[in-house]
Write a protein that holds these residues in place. Sequence first.
Motif, PDB file in Angstrom:
ATOM      1  N   MET A   1       0.831  -1.204   0.000  1.00 54.11           N
ATOM      2  CA  MET A   1       0.000   0.000   0.000  1.00 54.11           C
ATOM      3  C   MET A   1       0.864   1.251   0.000  1.00 54.11           C
ATOM      4  SD  MET A   1      -2.834  -1.150   2.820  1.00 54.11           S
ATOM      5  CE  MET A   1      -3.625   0.418   2.777  1.00 54.11           C
ATOM      6  N   SER A   2       0.363   2.281  -0.661  1.00 55.26           N
ATOM      7  CA  SER A   2       0.979   3.609  -0.632  1.00 55.26           C
ATOM      8  C   SER A   2      -0.046   4.569  -0.048  1.00 55.26           C
ATOM      9  CB  SER A   2       1.352   4.071  -2.037  1.00 55.26           C
ATOM     10  OG  SER A   2       2.335   3.237  -2.580  1.00 55.26           O
ATOM     11  N   LEU A   3       0.418   5.433   0.842  1.00 57.44           N
ATOM     12  CA  LEU A   3      -0.464   6.394   1.492  1.00 57.44           C
ATOM     13  C   LEU A   3       0.009   7.812   1.253  1.00 57.44           C
ATOM     14  CD1 LEU A   3      -0.940   4.754   5.020  1.00 57.44           C
ATOM     15  CD2 LEU A   3      -2.367   4.481   3.000  1.00 57.44           C
ATOM     16  N   SER A   4      -0.943   8.731   1.230  1.00 61.20           N
ATOM     17  CA  SER A   4      -0.664  10.163   1.242  1.00 61.20           C
ATOM     18  C   SER A   4      -1.440  10.759   2.399  1.00 61.20           C
ATOM     19  CB  SER A   4      -1.082  10.834  -0.060  1.00 61.20           C
ATOM     20  OG  SER A   4      -0.169  10.539  -1.084  1.00 61.20           O
ATOM     21  N   ILE A   5      -0.883  11.813   2.966  1.00 60.58           N
ATOM     22  CA  ILE A   5      -1.486  12.466   4.116  1.00 60.58           C
ATOM     23  C   ILE A   5      -1.955  13.849   3.688  1.00 60.58           C
ATOM     24  CG2 ILE A   5      -1.120  13.182   6.504  1.00 60.58           C
ATOM     25  CD1 ILE A   5      -0.659  10.187   6.003  1.00 60.58           C
ATOM     26  N   GLU A   6      -3.226  14.160   3.946  1.00 57.52           N
ATOM     27  CA  GLU A   6      -3.759  15.493   3.667  1.00 57.52           C
ATOM     28  C   GLU A   6      -3.635  16.333   4.930  1.00 57.52           C
ATOM     29  OE1 GLU A   6      -7.611  16.660   1.333  1.00 57.52           O
ATOM     30  OE2 GLU A   6      -8.090  16.509   3.468  1.00 57.52           O
ATOM     31  N   VAL A   7      -2.992  17.487   4.792  1.00 56.17           N
ATOM     32  CA  VAL A   7      -2.783  18.385   5.925  1.00 56.17           C
ATOM     33  C   VAL A   7      -3.165  19.797   5.514  1.00 56.17           C
ATOM     34  CG1 VAL A   7      -0.938  17.034   6.986  1.00 56.17           C
ATOM     35  CG2 VAL A   7      -0.367  18.752   5.291  1.00 56.17           C
ATOM     36  N   GLU A   8      -3.297  20.658   6.501  1.00 59.86           N
ATOM     37  CA  GLU A   8      -3.536  22.057   6.205  1.00 59.86           C
ATOM     38  C   GLU A   8      -2.280  22.639   5.564  1.00 59.86           C
ATOM     39  OE1 GLU A   8      -4.781  23.917   9.814  1.00 59.86           O
ATOM     40  OE2 GLU A   8      -6.569  22.675   9.964  1.00 59.86           O
ATOM     41  N   ALA A   9      -2.439  23.730   4.827  1.00 56.16           N
ATOM     42  CA  ALA A   9      -1.314  24.358   4.134  1.00 56.16           C
ATOM     43  C   ALA A   9      -0.184  24.638   5.120  1.00 56.16           C
ATOM     44  CB  ALA A   9      -1.758  25.650   3.460  1.00 56.16           C
ATOM     45  N   GLY A  10       1.025  24.250   4.742  1.00 53.81           N
ATOM     46  CA  GLY A  10       2.203  24.450   5.579  1.00 53.81           C
ATOM     47  C   GLY A  10       2.467  23.306   6.537  1.00 53.81           C
ATOM     48  N   GLY A  11       1.688  22.233   6.471  1.00 52.69           N
ATOM     49  CA  GLY A  11       1.841  21.133   7.422  1.00 52.69           C
ATOM     50  C   GLY A  11       2.655  19.957   6.931  1.00 52.69           C
ATOM     51  N   GLN A  12       3.181  20.033   5.700  1.00 51.77           N
ATOM     52  CA  GLN A  12       3.952  18.903   5.171  1.00 51.77           C
ATOM     53  C   GLN A  12       5.197  18.623   5.998  1.00 51.77           C
ATOM     54  OE1 GLN A  12       4.850  19.728   1.077  1.00 51.77           O
ATOM     55  NE2 GLN A  12       3.141  18.497   0.344  1.00 51.77           N
ATOM     56  N   GLU A  13       5.882  19.648   6.411  1.00 51.59           N
ATOM     57  CA  GLU A  13       7.123  19.459   7.182  1.00 51.59           C
ATOM     58  C   GLU A  13       6.856  18.726   8.490  1.00 51.59           C
ATOM     59  OE1 GLU A  13      10.232  19.907   6.228  1.00 51.59           O
ATOM     60  OE2 GLU A  13       9.399  20.467   4.284  1.00 51.59           O
ATOM     61  N   ALA A  14       5.739  19.039   9.130  1.00 59.53           N
ATOM     62  CA  ALA A  14       5.389  18.357  10.376  1.00 59.53           C
ATOM     63  C   ALA A  14       5.150  16.869  10.119  1.00 59.53           C
ATOM     64  CB  ALA A  14       4.159  18.994  11.001  1.00 59.53           C
ATOM     65  N   VAL A  15       4.513  16.541   8.995  1.00 60.62           N
ATOM     66  CA  VAL A  15       4.284  15.134   8.657  1.00 60.62           C
ATOM     67  C   VAL A  15       5.617  14.425   8.447  1.00 60.62           C
ATOM     68  CG1 VAL A  15       3.369  13.574   6.898  1.00 60.62           C
ATOM     69  CG2 VAL A  15       1.990  15.490   7.700  1.00 60.62           C
ATOM     70  N   PHE A  16       6.507  15.048   7.675  1.00 60.30           N
ATOM     71  CA  PHE A  16       7.785  14.403   7.398  1.00 60.30           C
ATOM     72  C   PHE A  16       8.642  14.278   8.657  1.00 60.30           C
ATOM     73  CE2 PHE A  16       7.045  16.041   2.924  1.00 60.30           C
ATOM     74  CZ  PHE A  16       6.594  14.807   2.473  1.00 60.30           C
TER      75      PHE A  16
ATOM     76  N   HIS B   1      -3.636  17.551  13.367  1.00 63.42           N
ATOM     77  CA  HIS B   1      -3.095  18.332  12.253  1.00 63.42           C
ATOM     78  C   HIS B   1      -3.350  17.668  10.898  1.00 63.42           C
ATOM     79  CE1 HIS B   1      -1.163  21.303  14.748  1.00 63.42           C
ATOM     80  NE2 HIS B   1      -0.668  20.335  15.505  1.00 63.42           N
ATOM     81  N   ILE B   2      -3.691  16.397  10.906  1.00 58.11           N
ATOM     82  CA  ILE B   2      -3.942  15.658   9.664  1.00 58.11           C
ATOM     83  C   ILE B   2      -5.437  15.659   9.400  1.00 58.11           C
ATOM     84  CG2 ILE B   2      -3.848  13.386   8.582  1.00 58.11           C
ATOM     85  CD1 ILE B   2      -1.226  12.924  10.051  1.00 58.11           C
ATOM     86  N   THR B   3      -5.830  16.096   8.197  1.00 54.37           N
ATOM     87  CA  THR B   3      -7.249  16.158   7.865  1.00 54.37           C
ATOM     88  C   THR B   3      -7.752  14.876   7.219  1.00 54.37           C
ATOM     89  OG1 THR B   3      -6.753  17.240   5.772  1.00 54.37           O
ATOM     90  CG2 THR B   3      -7.261  18.660   7.642  1.00 54.37           C
ATOM     91  N   ASP B   4      -6.862  14.107   6.565  1.00 56.43           N
ATOM     92  CA  ASP B   4      -7.296  12.857   5.948  1.00 56.43           C
ATOM     93  C   ASP B   4      -6.095  11.992   5.622  1.00 56.43           C
ATOM     94  OD1 ASP B   4      -9.092  10.990   5.027  1.00 56.43           O
ATOM     95  OD2 ASP B   4      -9.690  12.109   3.245  1.00 56.43           O
ATOM     96  N   VAL B   5      -6.322  10.684   5.587  1.00 54.19           N
ATOM     97  CA  VAL B   5      -5.318   9.725   5.146  1.00 54.19           C
ATOM     98  C   VAL B   5      -5.863   9.088   3.876  1.00 54.19           C
ATOM     99  CG1 VAL B   5      -4.052   7.625   5.706  1.00 54.19           C
ATOM    100  CG2 VAL B   5      -4.551   9.284   7.505  1.00 54.19           C
ATOM    101  N   LEU B   6      -5.111   9.197   2.789  1.00 58.08           N
ATOM    102  CA  LEU B   6      -5.560   8.713   1.489  1.00 58.08           C
ATOM    103  C   LEU B   6      -4.812   7.453   1.106  1.00 58.08           C
ATOM    104  CD1 LEU B   6      -5.457  12.171  -0.271  1.00 58.08           C
ATOM    105  CD2 LEU B   6      -7.419  11.094   0.801  1.00 58.08           C
TER     106      LEU B   6
END
Length: 170
Positions: free
Chosen positions: A88-103, A154-159
């Motif tokens: 499986m491959s996942l992507s995380i939907e976050v509010e603008a500017g939240g990618q760094e926090a996910v990584f 901080h995460i709005t959805d997991v795709l």
Amino acid sequence: MKKLILPIILMLVGVGGGVGAGLALMPEPEEELAANACVDGDDSEIMLEHSEPDPEPVSLETREYARMNNQFVVPVVVNDRVTALMVMSLSIEVEAGGQEAVFSHEPRLRDAFLQVMFDHANIGGFNGAFTASSNMRILREALQASADEVMRGHITDVLIVDIVRQDVTN
């Protein structure tokens, strides 16, 4: 040379038929659909309002997507034997500017997601029709709950971007 003529003709007829079918079945552009929906200005607003699949419009500027760097591989175990592997491959939907926090939290997120996927595999979620909407909804909700636990909202959805089952032959 004569042996090649018939396959070439059949190939050209097939390609032409495919292109023709694609053009004939092409959906109308959205502008034409909106114009054809209603004549009255007030009715068109009502029609367009009811045709929206999501009642709460989400602005693209307010969301970003962080793709998890590696795929997840989950064994499916039946009678103490690995019968399949789920990739499986996942992507995380976050509010603008939240990618760094996910990584920066990716190791903890991966651990939480793997635990959810292992639990899902152990209850039989990847057996049979594993892509049935009820099975996928259970998995998505569990992934979202584990993401909320790690990132505290901080995460709005997991795709689920890709999902593949590879049966193992013993």
